[in-house]
Design a protein around this motif. Structure first.
Motif, short mmCIF file in Angstrom:
data_model
loop_
_atom_site.label_atom_id
_atom_site.label_comp_id
_atom_site.label_asym_id
_atom_site.label_seq_id
_atom_site.Cartn_x
_atom_site.Cartn_y
_atom_site.Cartn_z
N ALA A 157 1.01 -1.44 -0.05
CA ALA A 157 0.09 0.00 -0.03
C ALA A 157 0.76 1.35 0.14
CB ALA A 157 -0.84 -0.05 1.10
N ILE A 158 1.89 1.34 0.91
CA ILE A 158 2.74 2.42 1.04
C ILE A 158 3.58 2.64 -0.46
CG2 ILE A 158 4.75 3.56 2.09
CD1 ILE A 158 3.73 2.11 4.56
N GLY A 159 4.29 1.48 -0.83
CA GLY A 159 5.04 1.70 -2.01
C GLY A 159 4.18 2.02 -3.36
N THR A 160 2.93 1.49 -3.28
CA THR A 160 2.09 1.72 -4.32
C THR A 160 1.86 3.38 -4.41
OG1 THR A 160 1.08 -0.46 -4.36
CG2 THR A 160 -0.04 1.51 -5.34
N ARG A 161 1.57 3.96 -3.29
CA ARG A 161 1.08 5.26 -3.19
C ARG A 161 2.30 6.12 -3.65
NH1 ARG A 161 -1.84 8.85 -5.14
NH2 ARG A 161 -2.27 10.55 -3.74
N VAL A 162 3.74 5.66 -3.26
CA VAL A 162 4.91 6.51 -3.40
C VAL A 162 5.07 6.37 -4.98
CG1 VAL A 162 7.46 6.25 -3.32
CG2 VAL A 162 6.08 5.84 -1.24
N ALA A 163 4.87 5.15 -5.64
CA ALA A 163 4.69 4.99 -7.15
C ALA A 163 3.98 5.97 -7.81
CB ALA A 163 4.51 3.68 -7.38
N GLU A 164 2.86 6.05 -7.07
CA GLU A 164 1.90 6.94 -7.79
C GLU A 164 2.07 8.73 -7.77
OE1 GLU A 164 -2.39 4.37 -7.07
OE2 GLU A 164 -1.67 5.97 -5.76
N LEU A 165 2.78 9.01 -6.42
CA LEU A 165 3.15 10.43 -6.66
C LEU A 165 4.54 10.77 -7.49
CD1 LEU A 165 2.53 10.92 -2.78
CD2 LEU A 165 1.04 11.36 -4.74
N ALA A 166 5.31 9.62 -7.27
CA ALA A 166 6.42 9.87 -8.12
C ALA A 166 6.19 9.95 -9.66
CB ALA A 166 7.45 8.64 -7.95
N SER A 167 5.27 8.93 -10.15
CA SER A 167 4.98 9.08 -11.40
C SER A 167 4.34 10.43 -11.85
CB SER A 167 4.23 7.78 -11.75
OG SER A 167 3.87 7.80 -13.16
N ALA A 168 3.61 10.89 -10.86
CA ALA A 168 2.81 12.19 -11.33
C ALA A 168 3.89 13.08 -11.44
CB ALA A 168 1.88 12.61 -9.99
N PHE A 169 5.15 13.20 -10.66
CA PHE A 169 6.04 13.96 -11.01
C PHE A 169 7.14 13.57 -12.21
CE2 PHE A 169 4.98 15.83 -7.04
CZ PHE A 169 5.64 16.95 -6.87
N GLY A 170 6.82 12.84 -13.02
CA GLY A 170 7.38 12.42 -14.00
C GLY A 170 8.67 11.56 -13.96
N MET A 171 8.69 10.99 -12.75
CA MET A 171 9.77 9.90 -12.63
C MET A 171 9.59 8.68 -13.09
SD MET A 171 10.62 10.81 -8.39
CE MET A 171 12.33 10.28 -8.63
N GLU A 172 10.77 7.90 -13.31
CA GLU A 172 10.59 6.50 -13.96
C GLU A 172 10.58 5.62 -12.55
OE1 GLU A 172 12.51 3.10 -16.89
OE2 GLU A 172 13.59 5.12 -16.42
N VAL A 173 9.52 4.90 -12.47
CA VAL A 173 9.43 4.05 -11.27
C VAL A 173 9.59 2.50 -11.41
CG1 VAL A 173 7.75 3.29 -9.61
CG2 VAL A 173 7.51 5.38 -10.55
#
Length: 323
Positions: A157-173
């Motif tokens: 749950a935590i890692g998924t939300r980190v992935a979503e926020l990072a992706s929204a900033f244009g990061m490669e996950v």
């Protein structure tokens, strides 16, 4: 077991939940429809002991010492944390007692704090805060998260939300998870733990969000830190023991890695003589990434749902079941 204890189980909120928190959760659960005469909030160890024998369900922070020997009717334990490494999981499993955790409750605040850590290192905000405290005007060149790579070890749950926020900033996950079939679509590169070194090599930011288990204890050591490299930043919101702290201090002192943002430590509170306090490339926070004003309402939702599953005789379908 009586029909009443099956249809209307007794739920005990142990004193380790905290008296104010326990009382508040009890009121919320009763407002949510749970029977008032079946939900007990203990304020003291004596009150926990008094009700332990009749408890079908138990809500805990820390697990009360010796309680399992007295809890003859116990069928379910609910942890208020995501991690369960501090609970007697083997003993619960041996007794056939269901164990559920609070996975998801802390996902949003922890993920937002992880994003804050990454922004701080990218824009040098932690160093600028030190300059402000010294009334020192010194321009620094900031970077951008867009285009950077974040490796997330533990995509729950935590890692998924980190992935979503990072992706929204244009990061490669990049995500590390045992079950790749359960990897969320937001992850660009899915890897198993066997590929950890490849992830370390690719990552600008390596985020630890996995549970502490026999397999993850000491998961990040000297080899992994060397692969992360001089520009890489380690972010730990898992457990302190997931990373070899001595190896981390050595890597930070020698600039083997670019920095670390740490909310968890091998010993907590972090001792005053720890070198981590004084290193300029370290961001230390006091195990508070999961703090949020919305914890109580999220806990209540999980507790009420699992209580009803227990009352209906469906413990296998409990939310966030660990054991």
């Amino acid at each position: 077991m009586t029909a009443e204890s099956t249809d209307r189980p007794t739920l005990l909120l142990a004193h380790t939940v905290g008296p104010d928190r326990g009382s508040d959760l009890r009121d919320r659960l009763v407002d949510d429809g749970l029977p008032a005469d079946r939900v007990v909030a203990a304020a003291t160890p004596a009150e926990t002991d008094e009700h332990a024998a009749d408890a079908d369900g138990l809500v805990v922070g820390r697990f009360p010492e010796g309680l399992l020997k007295r809890a003859d009717s116990l069928r379910w334990v609910q942890a208020l944390s995501s991690g369960t490494d501090h609970l007697p999981t083997d003993d619960l499993a041996d007794r056939g007692v269901a164990l559920t955790n609070a996975a998801g409750v802390h996902a949003e605040p922890i993920a937002e704090q992880v994003l804050g850590y990454m922004l701080s290192f990218e824009r040098d905000l932690h160093a600028l805060a030190r300059q402000q405290a010294e009334a020192r005007w010194e321009r620094r060149e900031g970077g951008e998260l867009r285009g950077k790579t974040v490796g997330i070890v533990g995509v729950g749950a935590i890692g998924t939300r980190v992935a979503e926020l990072a992706s929204a900033f244009g990061m490669e996950v990049w995500g590390v998870r045992r079950d790749l079939d359960a990897m969320p679509d937001v992850v660009d590169e899915a890897r198993t733990p066997d590929d950890l070194h490849e992830v370390c090599l690719a990552a600008d930011y390596l985020v630890l969000a996995c549970p502490l288990t026999d397999e993850t204890e000491g998961l990040i050591g000297g080899d992994e830190l060397r692969l992360l490299g001089g520009d890489g930043v380690l972010v730990n919101v898992a457990r302190g023991e997931v990373c070899d702290q001595d190896a981390l201090v050595g890597a930070l002192r020698s600039n083997l890695i670019g920095g670390a943002a740490l909310d968890v430590f091998e010993e907590e509170p972090l001792p005053g003589d720890s070198p981590l306090w004084d290193l300029s490339n370290v961001f230390v926070t006091p195990h508070m990434a999961g703090s949020t004003p919305h914890k109580a309402e999220r806990w209540t939702e999980i507790l009420a749902e699992n209580y009803r599953r227990l009352a209906e005789g469906d413990p296998d379908d409990m939310r966030n079941r660990v054991v």
